[in-house]
Design an enzyme around this catalytic site. Sequence first.
Site, PDB file in Angstrom:
ATOM      1  N   GLU A   3       4.180  10.265   4.564  1.00 46.19           N
ATOM      2  CA  GLU A   3       3.301   9.171   4.957  1.00 46.19           C
ATOM      3  C   GLU A   3       2.318   9.642   6.023  1.00 46.19           C
ATOM      4  OE1 GLU A   3       5.540   6.046   6.784  1.00 46.19           O
ATOM      5  OE2 GLU A   3       3.764   4.983   7.498  1.00 46.19           O
ATOM      6  N   ASP A  45       7.895   6.927   8.020  1.00 44.86           N
ATOM      7  CA  ASP A  45       8.322   6.529   9.357  1.00 44.86           C
ATOM      8  C   ASP A  45       9.497   5.575   9.268  1.00 44.86           C
ATOM      9  OD1 ASP A  45       6.301   7.995  10.442  1.00 44.86           O
ATOM     10  OD2 ASP A  45       4.950   6.291  10.786  1.00 44.86           O
ATOM     11  N   ASP A  52      10.016   2.739  10.308  1.00 42.63           N
ATOM     12  CA  ASP A  52       9.645   1.388  10.726  1.00 42.63           C
ATOM     13  C   ASP A  52       9.324   0.535   9.492  1.00 42.63           C
ATOM     14  OD1 ASP A  52       7.242   2.332   9.827  1.00 42.63           O
ATOM     15  OD2 ASP A  52       6.265   2.376  11.780  1.00 42.63           O
ATOM     16  N   ASP A  64       6.498  -0.488   8.170  1.00 45.64           N
ATOM     17  CA  ASP A  64       5.476   0.070   7.287  1.00 45.64           C
ATOM     18  C   ASP A  64       6.039   1.207   6.451  1.00 45.64           C
ATOM     19  OD1 ASP A  64       3.464  -1.614   7.826  1.00 45.64           O
ATOM     20  OD2 ASP A  64       2.448  -0.325   9.301  1.00 45.64           O
TER      21      ASP A  64
END
Length: 638
Positions: free
Chosen positions: A429, A502, A504, A506
Amino acid sequence: MEEKDVEQAYDAKSITVLDGLEAVRKRPGMYVGSTGARGLHHLVYEVVDNSIDEAMAGHCTHILVTLEEDGSVTVVDDGRGIPVGEIARFKKSAVEVVLTMLHAGGKFGGGGYRVAGGLHGVGVSVVNALSEWLDIEVGRDGKVYRQSFARGKATSKLEEVGKTKKTGTIVHFKPDAKIFEELEFRFDTIAQRLREVAYLNGGLEIVLEDRRGTEPRKETYRYKGGIQDFVRFLNTGKETIQRRIIFVGGKREDAEVEVAIQYNNGYIDNIFTFTNNINTHEGGTHLVGFKAALTRTINDYARGHGLVKEKEGSLSGEDVREGLTAVVSVKMREPQFEGQTKTRLGNPDIKGFVESTVNARLSEFLEENPGDAKNLVNKALTASRARSAARQARELVRRQSVLESSSLPGKLADCSIRDPSLCEIYLVEGDSAGGSAKQARDRSFQAILPLRGKILNVEKAGPSRVYSSQEIQAIITALGTNVRDDFDITRARYHKAIIMTDADVDGAHIRTLLLTFFYRYMPDLIEQGYIYVAQPPLYRVTVSKKSTYAYDDEELERTLKENGDRKAQVQRFKGLGEMNPEQLWETTMDPQRRNLLQVNIDDAVAADRVFYTLMGNDVESRRNFIQERAHDVRFLDI
Ligand code: 0RA
């Protein structure tokens, strides 16, 4: 010569019978798949399958499965009860033969459609062999009988212990901790299978009860509508284009077929096929017959009613399947299962049987429901027109991949080794994390493909938009396998494709988008175990200049506790970009130290639900899903 062969074969056979259960204990994986969670759950399915056989034979209407507090499981059914009479050949009761001899399950009684195939149908004796203890109770001929076993061996005789007007079988067993590494049953996993079986046997009531934990749970699965309810469930939250679910049923002497069909306004087709309640993931003759009938009937109807013009040619199979949700369930004697996972139906005559049944009944339905019929044909027509545009875009991808390395995406940092079985690709990403990964990697066998931002949601976008998306083209050409009907696993350029995002929200979203793409366009890649998810750490804990990593909050707490009063410095990584290349290598990319999650689709039904719930248009169920699972990253390992 011949005689000797026969004698040897006989000897070998009798030895298997005598030592059968020892063999099961020695190589449990061969009988239940594994000694992990999968094999453990298989024990329950195996016992339940026997009860289902009774239901399919028309003798059982209720099944109760209880997960007991002590880790044991009870399965109660109201079938005929295992026969108790002595089998002269073995000088043992039928109950004891069924429980202590390999493959003795279906030897008497006969008739009916037995659950068999893959790991199913190996017999309750396998469950007995792999249980610390197993108690059985049978209601039959007005009496109650009981017998106990330990690790496959009888520890008591079959005893008459009372009287009853009911019939049925109770199997109560505790998986052997000496065999299984995993001993905890997952409610949801078992619920999934029981629900599926309840759909496939309309009217049968299956209750799952969990007595572990502080809050006992109990769910009842009973679907009067059978596979029609199944299709409705699969389409939950999707916008359908039919008022009524199409149901087709046919019966002949040695087989029966049921089909339920409902179109939604999406692009994807979902056809689930079963034979004797077993999910035939790899399809087979029933699927071929169904597809042929669907294409032919819809074309005939469209032409007959002047809905397509002569010059437009005919609607293709792909056209008539766009947005289709269907369940095809065949019940038959002696199914032959083929294919890599033994989940493809091989019996050739089933094709014609399914095809002629669907031809006849589906055309009837279309004539009787002109409104639904028109929607359905229009949908296929739209698909047909979009198809040429999609094909052009796909040709482009194909032409590029023919040129191999020269057409590989520009931002791919490829590895130097050429043997795909040794190579892996990281789908990363963001460009900055991609940069760190390029510095961190071992360039001999690790390739890096940085992806910019969110990739396209393939659940919402049609094929032509999917094929023209740059990020997706890059993934397709880098992997080398092409997609859908052109998919060819032997052309995979890497045997591991690792999604690295990541830790998180997203990141989770991008991961789901990628998984959705793989599931819809390259499902074999998941099925063959090529897809992985990297697990970057969340924290770095430094105590007197020594650093360790924690992958979740629990681990962080443990690490802090272990260090007692000493002063610990905690760094929280908000994204991959915050790690330097060295840290990225030692936590997430070094094969010796990293922790990869392999993505496997054990159950396409579950996968569809997960992907749809996350990706589809139904905001409400998506929100619920995310809230329910917010703390459980393991849902990826379906
Ligand atoms: C052998 C023969 C018959 C039924 C069964 C086994 C049987 C096994 C299990 C295991 C759990 N529940 C079960 N129910 C039945 C046929 C019985 C007959 O012909 O009467």
